[in-house]
Design a protein around this motif. Structure first.
Motif, PDB file in Angstrom:
ATOM      1  N   VAL A 127     -14.635  16.312 -28.147  1.00 29.75           N
ATOM      2  CA  VAL A 127     -15.293  17.196 -29.115  1.00 29.75           C
ATOM      3  C   VAL A 127     -16.767  16.819 -29.242  1.00 29.75           C
ATOM      4  CG1 VAL A 127     -15.387  17.903 -31.533  1.00 29.75           C
ATOM      5  CG2 VAL A 127     -13.175  17.646 -30.397  1.00 29.75           C
ATOM      6  N   LEU A 128     -17.047  15.517 -29.343  1.00 23.76           N
ATOM      7  CA  LEU A 128     -18.434  15.066 -29.437  1.00 23.76           C
ATOM      8  C   LEU A 128     -19.221  15.491 -28.209  1.00 23.76           C
ATOM      9  CD1 LEU A 128     -20.698  13.445 -30.777  1.00 23.76           C
ATOM     10  CD2 LEU A 128     -19.774  11.387 -29.682  1.00 23.76           C
ATOM     11  N   GLY A 129     -18.616  15.345 -27.040  1.00 22.73           N
ATOM     12  CA  GLY A 129     -19.297  15.753 -25.814  1.00 22.73           C
ATOM     13  C   GLY A 129     -19.607  17.237 -25.799  1.00 22.73           C
ATOM     14  N   GLN A 130     -18.663  18.058 -26.270  1.00 21.43           N
ATOM     15  CA  GLN A 130     -18.871  19.496 -26.309  1.00 21.43           C
ATOM     16  C   GLN A 130     -20.007  19.863 -27.268  1.00 21.43           C
ATOM     17  OE1 GLN A 130     -17.407  20.335 -23.608  1.00 21.43           O
ATOM     18  NE2 GLN A 130     -16.089  21.966 -24.342  1.00 21.43           N
ATOM     19  N   ILE A 131     -20.000  19.228 -28.431  1.00 22.67           N
ATOM     20  CA  ILE A 131     -21.047  19.514 -29.420  1.00 22.67           C
ATOM     21  C   ILE A 131     -22.413  19.088 -28.893  1.00 22.67           C
ATOM     22  CG2 ILE A 131     -21.923  18.914 -31.706  1.00 22.67           C
ATOM     23  CD1 ILE A 131     -19.020  18.715 -32.628  1.00 22.67           C
ATOM     24  N   MET A 132     -22.480  17.902 -28.305  1.00 25.66           N
ATOM     25  CA  MET A 132     -23.758  17.415 -27.781  1.00 25.66           C
ATOM     26  C   MET A 132     -24.265  18.322 -26.656  1.00 25.66           C
ATOM     27  SD  MET A 132     -24.738  14.831 -29.515  1.00 25.66           S
ATOM     28  CE  MET A 132     -26.006  14.181 -28.428  1.00 25.66           C
ATOM     29  N   ALA A 133     -23.345  18.745 -25.775  1.00 27.11           N
ATOM     30  CA  ALA A 133     -23.756  19.627 -24.678  1.00 27.11           C
ATOM     31  C   ALA A 133     -24.265  20.961 -25.212  1.00 27.11           C
ATOM     32  CB  ALA A 133     -22.583  19.851 -23.720  1.00 27.11           C
ATOM     33  N   ALA A 134     -23.549  21.520 -26.198  1.00 27.11           N
ATOM     34  CA  ALA A 134     -23.949  22.805 -26.759  1.00 27.11           C
ATOM     35  C   ALA A 134     -25.291  22.689 -27.470  1.00 27.11           C
ATOM     36  CB  ALA A 134     -22.883  23.312 -27.731  1.00 27.11           C
ATOM     37  N   ASP A 135     -25.479  21.621 -28.252  1.00 27.27           N
ATOM     38  CA  ASP A 135     -26.737  21.454 -28.976  1.00 27.27           C
ATOM     39  C   ASP A 135     -27.900  21.191 -28.026  1.00 27.27           C
ATOM     40  OD1 ASP A 135     -25.609  21.922 -31.403  1.00 27.27           O
ATOM     41  OD2 ASP A 135     -25.578  19.841 -32.069  1.00 27.27           O
ATOM     42  N   THR A 136     -27.628  20.411 -26.971  1.00 25.00           N
ATOM     43  CA  THR A 136     -28.687  20.136 -25.988  1.00 25.00           C
ATOM     44  C   THR A 136     -29.148  21.431 -25.340  1.00 25.00           C
ATOM     45  OG1 THR A 136     -27.829  17.917 -25.529  1.00 25.00           O
ATOM     46  CG2 THR A 136     -29.250  18.916 -23.856  1.00 25.00           C
ATOM     47  N   ARG A 137     -28.182  22.261 -24.962  1.00 27.25           N
ATOM     48  CA  ARG A 137     -28.554  23.529 -24.339  1.00 27.25           C
ATOM     49  C   ARG A 137     -29.285  24.434 -25.320  1.00 27.25           C
ATOM     50  NH1 ARG A 137     -27.663  26.998 -19.999  1.00 27.25           N
ATOM     51  NH2 ARG A 137     -29.390  28.445 -20.298  1.00 27.25           N
ATOM     52  N   ALA A 138     -28.823  24.446 -26.565  1.00 25.32           N
ATOM     53  CA  ALA A 138     -29.479  25.284 -27.566  1.00 25.32           C
ATOM     54  C   ALA A 138     -30.923  24.844 -27.792  1.00 25.32           C
ATOM     55  CB  ALA A 138     -28.705  25.234 -28.880  1.00 25.32           C
ATOM     56  N   MET A 139     -31.158  23.541 -27.762  1.00 21.65           N
ATOM     57  CA  MET A 139     -32.526  23.033 -27.928  1.00 21.65           C
ATOM     58  C   MET A 139     -33.411  23.466 -26.757  1.00 21.65           C
ATOM     59  SD  MET A 139     -32.428  21.441 -30.804  1.00 21.65           S
ATOM     60  CE  MET A 139     -31.288  20.548 -31.876  1.00 21.65           C
ATOM     61  N   HIS A 140     -32.875  23.344 -25.544  1.00 21.51           N
ATOM     62  CA  HIS A 140     -33.640  23.760 -24.358  1.00 21.51           C
ATOM     63  C   HIS A 140     -33.936  25.260 -24.418  1.00 21.51           C
ATOM     64  CE1 HIS A 140     -33.819  20.228 -21.655  1.00 21.51           C
ATOM     65  NE2 HIS A 140     -32.714  19.856 -22.263  1.00 21.51           N
ATOM     66  N   ASP A 141     -32.929  26.048 -24.778  1.00 20.07           N
ATOM     67  CA  ASP A 141     -33.117  27.499 -24.855  1.00 20.07           C
ATOM     68  C   ASP A 141     -34.117  27.869 -25.937  1.00 20.07           C
ATOM     69  OD1 ASP A 141     -31.365  27.880 -22.797  1.00 20.07           O
ATOM     70  OD2 ASP A 141     -29.685  28.535 -24.046  1.00 20.07           O
ATOM     71  N   THR A 142     -34.052  27.178 -27.066  1.00 22.63           N
ATOM     72  CA  THR A 142     -34.990  27.464 -28.155  1.00 22.63           C
ATOM     73  C   THR A 142     -36.416  27.150 -27.727  1.00 22.63           C
ATOM     74  OG1 THR A 142     -33.341  27.101 -29.894  1.00 22.63           O
ATOM     75  CG2 THR A 142     -35.650  26.824 -30.509  1.00 22.63           C
ATOM     76  N   ALA A 143     -36.600  26.010 -27.062  1.00 24.74           N
ATOM     77  CA  ALA A 143     -37.938  25.656 -26.580  1.00 24.74           C
ATOM     78  C   ALA A 143     -38.462  26.702 -25.610  1.00 24.74           C
ATOM     79  CB  ALA A 143     -37.903  24.281 -25.914  1.00 24.74           C
ATOM     80  N   ALA A 144     -37.562  27.274 -24.801  1.00 23.78           N
ATOM     81  CA  ALA A 144     -37.975  28.294 -23.838  1.00 23.78           C
ATOM     82  C   ALA A 144     -38.316  29.610 -24.524  1.00 23.78           C
ATOM     83  CB  ALA A 144     -36.871  28.505 -22.809  1.00 23.78           C
ATOM     84  N   LEU A 145     -37.554  29.969 -25.561  1.00 23.30           N
ATOM     85  CA  LEU A 145     -37.768  31.245 -26.253  1.00 23.30           C
ATOM     86  C   LEU A 145     -38.959  31.216 -27.195  1.00 23.30           C
ATOM     87  CD1 LEU A 145     -34.129  32.260 -27.287  1.00 23.30           C
ATOM     88  CD2 LEU A 145     -35.575  33.434 -25.620  1.00 23.30           C
ATOM     89  N   LEU A 146     -39.252  30.053 -27.755  1.00 20.03           N
ATOM     90  CA  LEU A 146     -40.237  29.959 -28.827  1.00 20.03           C
ATOM     91  C   LEU A 146     -41.646  30.274 -28.333  1.00 20.03           C
ATOM     92  CD1 LEU A 146     -40.392  29.236 -31.844  1.00 20.03           C
ATOM     93  CD2 LEU A 146     -40.885  26.879 -31.155  1.00 20.03           C
ATOM     94  N   ASP A 147     -42.303  31.153 -29.046  1.00 20.29           N
ATOM     95  CA  ASP A 147     -43.693  31.513 -28.752  1.00 20.29           C
ATOM     96  C   ASP A 147     -44.587  30.601 -29.587  1.00 20.29           C
ATOM     97  OD1 ASP A 147     -46.202  32.625 -28.482  1.00 20.29           O
ATOM     98  OD2 ASP A 147     -45.496  34.696 -28.613  1.00 20.29           O
ATOM     99  N   LEU A 148     -45.223  29.637 -28.944  1.00 20.26           N
ATOM    100  CA  LEU A 148     -46.022  28.656 -29.672  1.00 20.26           C
ATOM    101  C   LEU A 148     -47.251  29.287 -30.326  1.00 20.26           C
ATOM    102  CD1 LEU A 148     -45.816  25.540 -27.330  1.00 20.26           C
ATOM    103  CD2 LEU A 148     -44.485  26.059 -29.383  1.00 20.26           C
ATOM    104  N   ALA A 149     -47.714  30.405 -29.794  1.00 22.74           N
ATOM    105  CA  ALA A 149     -48.829  31.103 -30.432  1.00 22.74           C
ATOM    106  C   ALA A 149     -48.406  31.628 -31.801  1.00 22.74           C
ATOM    107  CB  ALA A 149     -49.316  32.248 -29.545  1.00 22.74           C
TER     108      ALA A 149
END
Length: 318
Positions: A127-149
């Motif tokens: 369960v911990l591995g699944q949560i960490m994997a999901a959160d890691t991916r969500a962080m990467h995706d958020t960084a990609a989507l976020l418009d820093l401007a």
């Protein structure tokens, strides 16, 4: 099978919108996060294309436009419309984007299609591995989507604001309270409102030079939309923190900060979005502190000193 049904999203703006609209050009990274966020707003054949791409991104990256149309039960014309809805000029750009992203995922040591199904009998280690994997991916995706401007503009607005109102309901209210606390510690006059009546009364007192931040993962929470709309009608700069760029909340906001999420069996999208939301707001808070450095530093020192006497004395606890 070729699909002949009407394949428009909910509101033709998703297909017809210029990808380089008032919020700036869409990022070239985070292709799958963009598809995941946009899929909820699509219907019919376009929705089926999105679901097929997300179900097997690597296969989609290898497929020709005809192959992808056949596998998703649509047509090449629908694939082209889907690409434009996602902000790409054509299928070649979409394929390259997916291929690059899946390649980065493999080299980083985690897969794009995270196994998010958690069973009642699963050991906590899994369960911990699944949560960490999901959160890691969500962080990467958020960084990609976020418009820093957009973050920059929001930080400048908050740094110069007389008042900052933060609106959210349920779990988003908790995230808003965290942001209110952070801003308050550096001397920014900020209030977090979850009650719609109190929030409307406060929003009605805002004006030009003030800022209102609305938080809703779906961007469809009626109360938050109403509160942000009231603030905007009074001349305040409005900021939306949401996972859906064409949601009602995002459409009425002056600035939009996007987040991604990776749901698991026992943690749906709204809960999965919590950590990415906090990361974006932490970035915004630090950006505000940078732009008000002297004031923020002095305020933080004074507030730290004020509560220092309530900390346990060293050695007092056995």
């Amino acid at each position: 099978m070729v699909d002949h049904e009407v394949d428009t999203p909910r509101g033709a703006a998703v297909v017809d919108a210029d990808p380089a609209d008032r919020r700036g050009a869409l990022p070239t990274d985070g292709v799958l996060a963009r598809v995941r966020a946009g899929a909820a707003e699509l219907t019919g054949a376009l929705r089926r294309v999105a679901e097929h791409v997300l179900s097997d991104p690597e296969a989609a990256a290898r497929a020709t436009i005809v192959e992808l149309a056949e596998r998703s039960g649509t047509s090449p014309a629908t694939i082209t419309r889907f690409c434009r809805a996602m902000g790409f000029e054509g299928y070649a750009d979409l394929r390259l984007g997916i291929a690059a992203e899946t390649g980065r995922a493999r080299s980083a040591g985690w897969t794009v299609d995270i196994g998010r199904e958690i069973q009642p009998g699963d050991p906590l280690e899994r369960v911990l591995g699944q949560i960490m994997a999901a959160d890691t991916r969500a962080m990467h995706d958020t960084a990609a989507l976020l418009d820093l401007a957009q973050v920059e503009r929001a930080a400048v607005a908050i740094a110069g604001a007389s008042r900052v109102n933060i609106f959210g309901a349920s779990g988003s209210a908790l995230v808003g309270e965290e942001m209110q606390f952070s801003l308050h510690r550096i001397g920014v006059a900020a209030w977090a409102w979850s009650d719609v009546h109190e929030g409307l009364a406060s929003a009605a007192l805002l004006g030009p030079g003030d800022v209102a931040l609305g938080i809703s993962h779906t961007g469809q929470t009626r109360e938050t939309i109403e509160l942000l709309a009231e603030a905007g009608s009074r001349g305040a700069t409005t900021v939306a923190l949401t996972g859906f760029p064409r949601s009602p909340l995002a459409e009425l906001a002056d600035l939009v900060l996007l987040t991604a999420s990776q749901a698991t069996t026992f943690r749906p999208d709204a809960l999965s979005a919590r950590h990415p939301q906090l990361v974006v707001l932490d970035l915004l808070y630090i950006a505000v502190a940078q732009r008000t450095h002297d004031r923020a530093h002095a305020a933080f020192r004074r507030t730290a000193q004020a509560v220092d006497g309530h900390k346990a004395a060293k050695g007092a606890i056995a």
